[in-house]
Motif scaffolding. Structure first.
Motif, mmCIF file in Angstrom:
data_model
loop_
_atom_site.group_PDB
_atom_site.id
_atom_site.type_symbol
_atom_site.label_atom_id
_atom_site.label_comp_id
_atom_site.label_asym_id
_atom_site.label_seq_id
_atom_site.Cartn_x
_atom_site.Cartn_y
_atom_site.Cartn_z
ATOM 1 N N THR A 58 5.146 -3.319 -5.165
ATOM 2 C CA THR A 58 6.602 -3.484 -5.012
ATOM 3 C C THR A 58 7.131 -2.900 -3.708
ATOM 4 O O THR A 58 8.345 -2.848 -3.503
ATOM 5 N N TYR A 59 6.241 -2.427 -2.850
ATOM 6 C CA TYR A 59 6.666 -1.880 -1.562
ATOM 7 C C TYR A 59 5.534 -2.056 -0.547
ATOM 8 O O TYR A 59 4.370 -2.124 -0.924
ATOM 9 N N PRO A 60 5.871 -2.158 0.741
ATOM 10 C CA PRO A 60 4.829 -2.284 1.771
ATOM 11 C C PRO A 60 4.107 -0.954 1.970
ATOM 12 O O PRO A 60 4.740 0.096 2.041
ATOM 13 N N HIS A 61 2.797 -0.991 2.047
ATOM 14 C CA HIS A 61 1.997 0.228 2.153
ATOM 15 C C HIS A 61 1.667 0.546 3.614
ATOM 16 O O HIS A 61 1.289 -0.348 4.372
ATOM 17 N N VAL A 62 1.800 1.810 3.960
ATOM 18 C CA VAL A 62 1.499 2.277 5.320
ATOM 19 C C VAL A 62 -0.012 2.371 5.498
ATOM 20 O O VAL A 62 -0.719 2.930 4.652
ATOM 21 N N ASP A 63 -0.502 1.824 6.586
ATOM 22 C CA ASP A 63 -1.908 1.997 6.948
ATOM 23 C C ASP A 63 -1.990 3.206 7.875
ATOM 24 O O ASP A 63 -1.746 3.123 9.069
ATOM 25 N N MET A 89 -4.519 4.857 8.794
ATOM 26 C CA MET A 89 -5.796 4.898 9.518
ATOM 27 C C MET A 89 -6.796 5.911 8.931
ATOM 28 O O MET A 89 -7.779 6.256 9.583
ATOM 29 N N SER A 90 -6.524 6.388 7.711
ATOM 30 C CA SER A 90 -7.466 7.324 7.084
ATOM 31 C C SER A 90 -8.482 6.592 6.211
ATOM 32 O O SER A 90 -9.394 7.210 5.668
ATOM 33 N N HIS A 91 -8.297 5.261 6.058
ATOM 34 C CA HIS A 91 -9.155 4.429 5.206
ATOM 35 C C HIS A 91 -9.086 4.885 3.747
ATOM 36 O O HIS A 91 -10.067 4.821 3.013
ATOM 37 N N SER A 92 -7.894 5.367 3.340
ATOM 38 C CA SER A 92 -7.719 5.868 1.979
ATOM 39 C C SER A 92 -7.393 4.738 1.009
ATOM 40 O O SER A 92 -6.824 3.710 1.384
ATOM 41 N N LEU A 93 -7.774 4.951 -0.253
ATOM 42 C CA LEU A 93 -7.493 3.988 -1.313
ATOM 43 C C LEU A 93 -6.167 4.358 -1.977
ATOM 44 O O LEU A 93 -5.958 5.523 -2.353
ATOM 45 N N THR A 94 -5.280 3.376 -2.114
ATOM 46 C CA THR A 94 -3.996 3.630 -2.786
ATOM 47 C C THR A 94 -3.811 2.642 -3.939
ATOM 48 O O THR A 94 -2.683 2.311 -4.295
ATOM 49 N N ASN A 95 -4.914 2.198 -4.495
ATOM 50 C CA ASN A 95 -4.848 1.199 -5.557
ATOM 51 C C ASN A 95 -5.042 1.835 -6.936
ATOM 52 O O ASN A 95 -5.051 3.059 -7.080
#
Length: 577
Positions: free
Chosen positions: A317-322, A324-330
């Motif tokens: 429901t919102y745009p996710h910031v990249d 550059m840490s290659h982190s998972l936000t799922n």
């Protein structure tokens, strides 16, 4: 030799150290052994390879294990952890070897056996089993003997008759297998298999009382699965030994696919001022603990099967910031984090259960109770055992205490937590980042890129530090020059140096600001790879699972230790949903 100097330890010298330690152990010369153990721990050696270091640490572990086997000491003594620490260090060293020959594998099995023995001495009758199993997999007869003795002990301590019998069967099989490898034992070690010894007497008794075929039929019992998904999940739990079921420590077949351990029978006086649910409060609370564990176990399993790059509508429901840490936000990372937090909270809940059930502290102290405080006298400075537990003979309360030391370091005690996995983040560090700071689970492949970034950043930070040190040196030199010019009243040169000094001070402040910013932002989030987070969570899960079983056995031990009542005892059935 200077205390800070290191000495090269070759194989001949190591052999002499090992032989001397063995001699002192066999002679039971505890005073000389204690001096020798201290001498070895204080020494600084350089080893030719990891196998030599592992052997050296193993020797020290044996010294401490012998010292504290034959000595009267408190169950909570810090010294009881020393053998465990050195065996773990030794095992870590040997795991770093890329090639394992026969000699290395034999040494590894000896380390695993003695580490298991140390955990067993701490009351951790379940935590030691996987280590013995590994050593038995390499046909170590000592491990067979030790595990057989542990199975007999478990059979004695358990309150489920069916489970008792199966543990006796496991002990019988281990004794029979041990006899096949008896010829590899030293003469003094073969005492365990003497005809008048406990193990052989038990073997004869077992053969007269039981038939192996009944146990084979028991193992073959199947579980009625409702779905294929359920079958895969329960099979995974069984393979990883994650059921709250002591049978799952020695059996991974479907008959063990139950979280069967519950509260043991205990007696209490009738109190008509209690409602029905208050009378069943402890049963309900233990069920709650099991439910939290099972929930986190399933969350973890669910996350394992979610691809790293999988998206989900829950946060779409919102745009996710990249960043550059290659982190998972799922959903995968969220499940992992929730599972870890739930598991970690179980230990404080277990301590609260003990606090209330055993009436260890006043109710007004509820807010002070956590997994550390339950074992200590919170009214005293420094670590002092709780007065109600100081003389405790309950081995499963002891086991819970040593699990605490594996999870987080205890004040005024030798730190042991990091030696579970020294290269991993500590459980408490992960938990604090999850609860109070920021934790990012990063992709293992992406970690390779961040690692190259780290190397570049480190070199840049090093340049800033060198520049800062140069500024400090230049400012010191200028200070003396300016002081001298003021004495000479040389205003022209003084003005030039003052300007240079001001420029250097500005540069130093800028460098301080850059260095401080680097420290603040680099330490803002805890970064951990998916594979390492999975490994840490699975280890924590096994400790939580064992702790729930230890809690149940601890309460059974306490109940059995109570004086028998002369009054009328009326059994009550705990209702089930």
């Amino acid at each position: 030799m200077n205390d800070n100097e290191s000495t090269q330890l070759n194989k001949d010298a190591l052999e002499k150290i090992s032989l001397k330690a063995d001699k002192l152990i066999l002679e039971n010369d505890r005073l000389q052994l204690e001096k020798y153990a201290k001498q070895l721990t204080d020494a600084r050696y350089i080893f030719a390879d990891m196998i030599d270091e592992a052997q050296f640490l193993y020797v020290i572990g044996n010294c401490f294990q012998c010292l504290y086997q034959h000595r009267e000491m408190e169950w909570y003594s810090d010294d009881l952890s020393k053998a465990t620490i050195f065996f773990r260090k030794s095992l870590i060293a040997i795991k770093k070897l890329t090639f394992h020959d026969h000699e290395t594998l034999y040494l590894k099995s000896c380390i695993e056996t003695n580490l298991a023995n140390s955990l067993s001495a701490q009351g951790r009758a379940l935590c030691c089993i996987p280590l013995w199993d590994k050593a038995i997999g390499r046909n170590n007869p000592i491990a067979m003997i030790c595990k057989a003795q542990n199975e007999l002990y478990l059979a004695k301590m358990l309150y489920d008759p069916g489970h008792k019998e199966y543990h006796l069967y496991v002990a019988y099989k281990l004794i029979s297998k041990g006899l096949e490898y008896r010829k590899y034992l030293y003469n003094e070690q073969q005492v365990a298999f003497h005809e008048d010894g406990e193990l052989m007497k038990f073997k004869i008794w077992f053969e007269g009382e039981f038939s192996e075929s009944s146990f084979i039929e028991f193992e073959a019992q199947s579980y009625e699965f409702e779905t294929r998904k359920q079958k895969h999940y329960l099979a995974w739990c069984g393979e990883k030994r994650l059921f709250i079921n002591d049978l799952n420590d020695v059996l991974s077949s479907e008959v063990a696919y139950q979280d069967i351990i519950s509260l043991p029978n205990f007696s209490y006086k009738l109190n008509q001022s209690l409602s029905m649910h208050e009378m069943l409060m402890y049963h309900g609370n233990f069920d709650e603990l099991k439910n939290d564990y099972c929930y986190s176990r399933y969350l973890f399993y669910s996350a394992l099967n979610i691809p790293n790059d999988s998206n989900h509508f829950f946060n779409d429901t919102y745009p996710h910031v990249d960043d550059m840490s290659h982190s998972l936000t799922n959903l995968k990372s969220s499940h992992y984090k929730s599972a870890f937090k739930t598991l970690y909270s179980l230990f404080d809940k277990i301590s609260y259960f003990l606090h209330r059930f055993l009436n260890l502290n006043d109710i007004k102290d509820d807010k002070k109770i956590n997994f550390d405080a339950i074992f200590r006298d919170t009214k005293k400075k420094g670590w002092v055992p709780h007065p109600r537990l100081k003389m405790s003979k309950n081995p499963f309360i002891h086991a819970l205490f040593y699990i605490l030391k594996d999870i987080r370091d205890v004040d005024d005690a030798t730190p042991t937590a990091r030696w579970l996995d020294p290269e991993a983040k500590s459980f408490s560090e992960i938990r604090n980042a999850l609860e109070h700071r920021s934790l990012k689970i990063i992709d293992d492949f992406g970690c390779k890129f961040t690692q190259s970034d780290k190397e570049y950043i480190s070199s840049q930070l090093n340049k800033l530090m060198i520049e800062k040190e140069q500024c400090i040196t230049d400012l010191k030199n200028l200070y003396h020059e300016i002081k001298q010019l003021r004495k000479e009243n040389n205003l022209t040169d003084l003005a030039k140096l003052v300007n240079i000094n001001s420029a250097l001070e500005i540069k130093k402040k800028e460098l301080d600001s850059l260095i401080d910013e680097q420290h603040r932002l680099s330490s803002h989030s805890l970064l951990i790879t998916v594979s390492k987070f999975e490994s840490r969570t699975l280890t924590l899960m096994k400790l939580a699972r064992n702790s729930l079983i230890y809690l149940s056995l601890a309460l059974h031990f306490e109940e059995q230790s109570k004086p028998k009542s002369d009054g009328l005892v009326m059994p009550t059935v705990v209702p089930l949903k």
